[in-house]
Design a protein around this motif. Structure first.
Motif, mmCIF file in Angstrom:
data_model
loop_
_atom_site.group_PDB
_atom_site.id
_atom_site.type_symbol
_atom_site.label_atom_id
_atom_site.label_comp_id
_atom_site.label_asym_id
_atom_site.label_seq_id
_atom_site.Cartn_x
_atom_site.Cartn_y
_atom_site.Cartn_z
ATOM 1 N N LEU A 17 -10.006 1.573 -9.962
ATOM 2 C CA LEU A 17 -11.247 1.499 -9.199
ATOM 3 C C LEU A 17 -11.666 2.867 -8.676
ATOM 4 O O LEU A 17 -12.853 3.163 -8.574
ATOM 5 C CB LEU A 17 -11.085 0.518 -8.034
ATOM 6 C CG LEU A 17 -10.975 -0.966 -8.409
ATOM 7 C CD1 LEU A 17 -10.710 -1.800 -7.173
ATOM 8 C CD2 LEU A 17 -12.240 -1.444 -9.113
ATOM 9 N N SER A 18 -10.694 3.709 -8.349
ATOM 10 C CA SER A 18 -11.006 5.062 -7.874
ATOM 11 C C SER A 18 -11.766 5.853 -8.935
ATOM 12 O O SER A 18 -12.744 6.551 -8.624
ATOM 13 C CB SER A 18 -9.715 5.782 -7.503
ATOM 14 O OG SER A 18 -9.950 7.145 -7.229
ATOM 15 N N ILE A 33 -10.656 5.598 -1.972
ATOM 16 C CA ILE A 33 -9.934 4.485 -2.592
ATOM 17 C C ILE A 33 -8.539 4.915 -3.011
ATOM 18 O O ILE A 33 -7.568 4.167 -2.841
ATOM 19 C CB ILE A 33 -10.724 3.954 -3.801
ATOM 20 C CG1 ILE A 33 -12.050 3.328 -3.328
ATOM 21 C CG2 ILE A 33 -9.909 2.933 -4.586
ATOM 22 C CD1 ILE A 33 -12.950 2.897 -4.452
ATOM 23 N N ASN A 34 -8.408 6.124 -3.535
ATOM 24 C CA ASN A 34 -7.107 6.648 -3.961
ATOM 25 C C ASN A 34 -6.892 8.034 -3.354
ATOM 26 O O ASN A 34 -7.174 9.057 -3.979
ATOM 27 C CB ASN A 34 -7.035 6.727 -5.491
ATOM 28 C CG ASN A 34 -5.737 7.360 -5.975
ATOM 29 O OD1 ASN A 34 -4.781 7.522 -5.222
ATOM 30 N ND2 ASN A 34 -5.703 7.731 -7.243
ATOM 31 N N ALA A 61 -15.233 4.550 -9.128
ATOM 32 C CA ALA A 61 -16.012 4.883 -7.937
ATOM 33 C C ALA A 61 -16.620 6.275 -8.037
ATOM 34 O O ALA A 61 -17.620 6.569 -7.360
ATOM 35 C CB ALA A 61 -15.146 4.780 -6.692
ATOM 36 N N LEU A 95 -6.211 -0.031 -7.596
ATOM 37 C CA LEU A 95 -6.854 1.040 -6.829
ATOM 38 C C LEU A 95 -7.025 2.295 -7.677
ATOM 39 O O LEU A 95 -8.034 3.000 -7.554
ATOM 40 C CB LEU A 95 -6.038 1.348 -5.573
ATOM 41 C CG LEU A 95 -5.995 0.232 -4.516
ATOM 42 C CD1 LEU A 95 -5.122 0.663 -3.338
ATOM 43 C CD2 LEU A 95 -7.397 -0.114 -4.032
ATOM 44 N N LEU A 147 -15.948 8.756 -2.439
ATOM 45 C CA LEU A 147 -15.549 7.356 -2.457
ATOM 46 C C LEU A 147 -14.313 7.172 -3.329
ATOM 47 O O LEU A 147 -13.398 6.408 -2.982
ATOM 48 C CB LEU A 147 -16.694 6.488 -2.965
ATOM 49 C CG LEU A 147 -16.408 4.982 -3.085
ATOM 50 C CD1 LEU A 147 -16.025 4.399 -1.732
ATOM 51 C CD2 LEU A 147 -17.613 4.251 -3.667
ATOM 52 N N GLY A 148 -14.256 7.865 -4.463
ATOM 53 C CA GLY A 148 -13.087 7.777 -5.328
ATOM 54 C C GLY A 148 -11.826 8.235 -4.639
ATOM 55 O O GLY A 148 -10.755 7.649 -4.797
ATOM 56 N N ASN A 170 -11.688 -9.362 -1.691
ATOM 57 C CA ASN A 170 -11.293 -9.030 -0.326
ATOM 58 C C ASN A 170 -12.289 -9.657 0.635
ATOM 59 O O ASN A 170 -13.504 -9.510 0.457
ATOM 60 C CB ASN A 170 -11.266 -7.516 -0.098
ATOM 61 C CG ASN A 170 -10.221 -6.816 -0.941
ATOM 62 O OD1 ASN A 170 -9.163 -7.364 -1.185
ATOM 63 N ND2 ASN A 170 -10.527 -5.611 -1.389
ATOM 64 N N GLN A 213 0.291 5.598 -7.326
ATOM 65 C CA GLN A 213 -0.953 6.276 -7.681
ATOM 66 C C GLN A 213 -0.766 7.776 -7.860
ATOM 67 O O GLN A 213 -1.406 8.381 -8.730
ATOM 68 C CB GLN A 213 -2.012 6.004 -6.615
ATOM 69 C CG GLN A 213 -2.498 4.562 -6.606
ATOM 70 C CD GLN A 213 -3.461 4.298 -5.474
ATOM 71 O OE1 GLN A 213 -4.665 4.492 -5.606
ATOM 72 N NE2 GLN A 213 -2.935 3.843 -4.346
ATOM 73 N N TYR A 271 0.836 -1.205 0.000
ATOM 74 C CA TYR A 271 0.000 0.000 0.000
ATOM 75 C C TYR A 271 0.869 1.253 0.000
ATOM 76 O O TYR A 271 0.557 2.235 -0.684
ATOM 77 C CB TYR A 271 -0.933 -0.001 1.206
ATOM 78 C CG TYR A 271 -1.913 1.150 1.166
ATOM 79 C CD1 TYR A 271 -3.078 1.061 0.412
ATOM 80 C CD2 TYR A 271 -1.652 2.338 1.832
ATOM 81 C CE1 TYR A 271 -3.963 2.116 0.338
ATOM 82 C CE2 TYR A 271 -2.533 3.405 1.768
ATOM 83 C CZ TYR A 271 -3.683 3.290 1.024
ATOM 84 O OH TYR A 271 -4.548 4.355 0.944
#
Length: 486
Positions: A160-161, A175-176, A164, A157, A171-172, A260, A106, A99
């Protein structure tokens, strides 16, 4: 201490990102403009440096961590420091380090750098952390998981961001969280595609488990062979990004699957040798992250009723159970195929990969078998491993929505040289064969709600060089409710 540092900073980082997201959302029309595609390497490197300096300063000045008290002794001759394996907490090494590297990755992707360029910034950030921000020896396993592991995690991620944002920009950003940094300096909306979620489901189950351990050809150890975990509860999230079947692309991670899950319940009354030993005896837990991402893929058309994907894949699996540990990371080959019949569909996948660096629990991790000394400074509770891995997935769907699924994960683990176990100084501890099989059955109650049952088997046979061999077995059965959101 390092796990506390990383966890606290992660919470603070996510909290700040949410605050920025709210600001960005409310003023996006005035502050952010369309992305022009121009690369901003200084923004990427600046974000990496900011994160490293902030985390290092927090560890050193706020928490007073001994390993963070770096000085000119480390900086002046950093190139002379010898790489070695470390023995940090399992969660820190194989989740928080990917992470952390994902943060570097990211923020680079958010600065319009491509995947290779973002990987370069990640490699630079990881080297800076290992050589300049710690007094410990630079870690081989950390360098692997903060770079290669972060590519697998960070690219997922990042994508997905963006998707999202269809639900909420907040939410986006959760995630990021690096988006606040890139958008602050570039004033550009993130670059990438949306509406890519092919499958999305959330399920919640309740189950029970039983374990068995056998120390082979030895009567010198006193231990409990059979244990029961009476009840546990387990939520799980599954995402398929783009259709796994019939995928044709040279864009790495343009198609991936991510699962997950977590479990918590009543312990068996037995625990591991650790700082929270009493709690470990009372608590059952299982944290699992499984993913595979297509690096390159083609879609040959074998017949009108089939959709096929062939290509290179990156595998990452992390399984931290109260009874065992299992981690794998490495590239391989995959074939995925969907076969359409008159009133049903058969989907199957077969992956073969090489685990470049993974882990398994050394057998004394789970239970105290009398082979440990009292020193916690010269051993770790897991082996660093390499070896072949294979994954088989099969799912059969009927026209009425009934589903049968089977997945099998197999690992052949050979332990890297120079492990840190007390009783095996300077030598490898052996090899291990591990299999995890899961079978499930589902029926629909509506278009969204499904109920099902599943049964899972974990088997491990280990052949060690200087201590007795071990056989382990876990059987977990559960029932669940599932929301098939997409």
């Amino acid at each position: 201490m390092r796990r506390i540092v990383s966890t606290v900073l992660l919470v603070l980082f996510l909290s700040n990102s949410v605050l920025f997201a709210e600001t960005a959302t409310s003023s996006s029309s005035g502050f952010l403009h369309e992305n022009d595609g121009e690369k901003h390497p200084l923004v990427a490197i600046g974000g990496m440096l900011f994160f490293n300096i902030a985390l290092s300063s927090y560890n050193r000045w706020i928490l007073g961590a001994a390993w963070a008290q770096t000085s000119w002794d480390e900086w002046g001759h950093f190139w002379e420091r010898k790489l070695d394996y470390d023995r940090d907490w399992y969660w820190t090494n194989f989740v928080l380090h990917p992470y952390q590297g994902g943060i570097y990755y990211q923020v680079s992707r958010g600065s319009n750098l491509n995947q290779l360029e973002s990987f370069g910034v990640t490699l630079l950030g990881s080297a800076m952390w290992e050589y300049l921000c710690e007094t410990n020896s630079p870690s081989i396993n950390d360098m692997m998981y903060t770079t290669v592991g972060s590519f697998a995690l960070g690219e997922m991620l990042y994508r997905l961001s963006l998707n999202a944002d269809e639900i909420s920009q907040i939410l986006g950003h959760v995630i990021n969280p690096t988006r606040w940094w890139a958008q602050l300096w570039t004033r550009q909306k993130p670059r990438g595609t949306t509406h890519n979620i092919h499958e999305l489901s959330f399920k919640f189950g309740v189950g029970t488990a039983r374990t068995y351990t056998n120390i082979i050809n030895s009567s010198a150890y006193s231990y409990v062979q059979n244990e029961i975990y009476p009840v546990f509860f387990t939520p799980a999230l599954f995402v398929a990004y783009n259709d796994p079947y019939g995928h044709d692309s040279n864009d790495p991670y343009s198609q991936f699957e991510l699962e997950n899950s977590a479990a918590i319940g009543k312990g068996s009354g037995e625990g591991a040798k650790c700082n929270y030993e009493k709690l470990d005896e009372k608590l059952m837990y299982d944290i699992r992250i499984l993913s595979n991402g297509m690096l390159f893929a083609c879609a040959p058309q074998f017949s009108e009723n089939t959709d096929t994907t062939l290509g290179l894949v990156m595998e990452y699996e992390f399984d931290w159970h109260q009874f065992y540990e299992l981690t794998s990371l490495g590239p391989g080959l995959a074939i995925k195929q969907r076969v359409r019949f008159k009133d049903s569909v058969l989907e199957w996948q077969l992956h073969g990969a090489w685990n470049a660096m993974g882990t398994t629990d050394y057998y004394y991790y789970h239970r105290k078998l009398g082979v440990l000394t009292d020193s916690d400074d010269s051993m770790r509770n897991y082996n660093i491993t390499t070896g072949p891995m294979t994954i088989l997935k099969v799912r059969y769907l009927t026209e009425k929505g009934t589903a049968f699924a089977l997945s099998v994960r197999g690992n052949g683990m050979y332990d890297y040289y120079a492990q840190l176990q007390d009783d095996l100084p300077g030598s490898s501890s052996g090899c291990e064969w591990i299999g995890v099989a899961n079978a499930s059955f589902e029926i629909p109650l509506s278009k969204i709600v499904r109920i099902g049952a599943q049964d899972e088997f974990y088997t491990k046979q280990a052949f060690y060089k200087k201590v007795p061999d071990v056989f382990q077995f876990v059987n977990s059965a559960s029932i669940y409710a599932k929301l098939q959101l997409k």
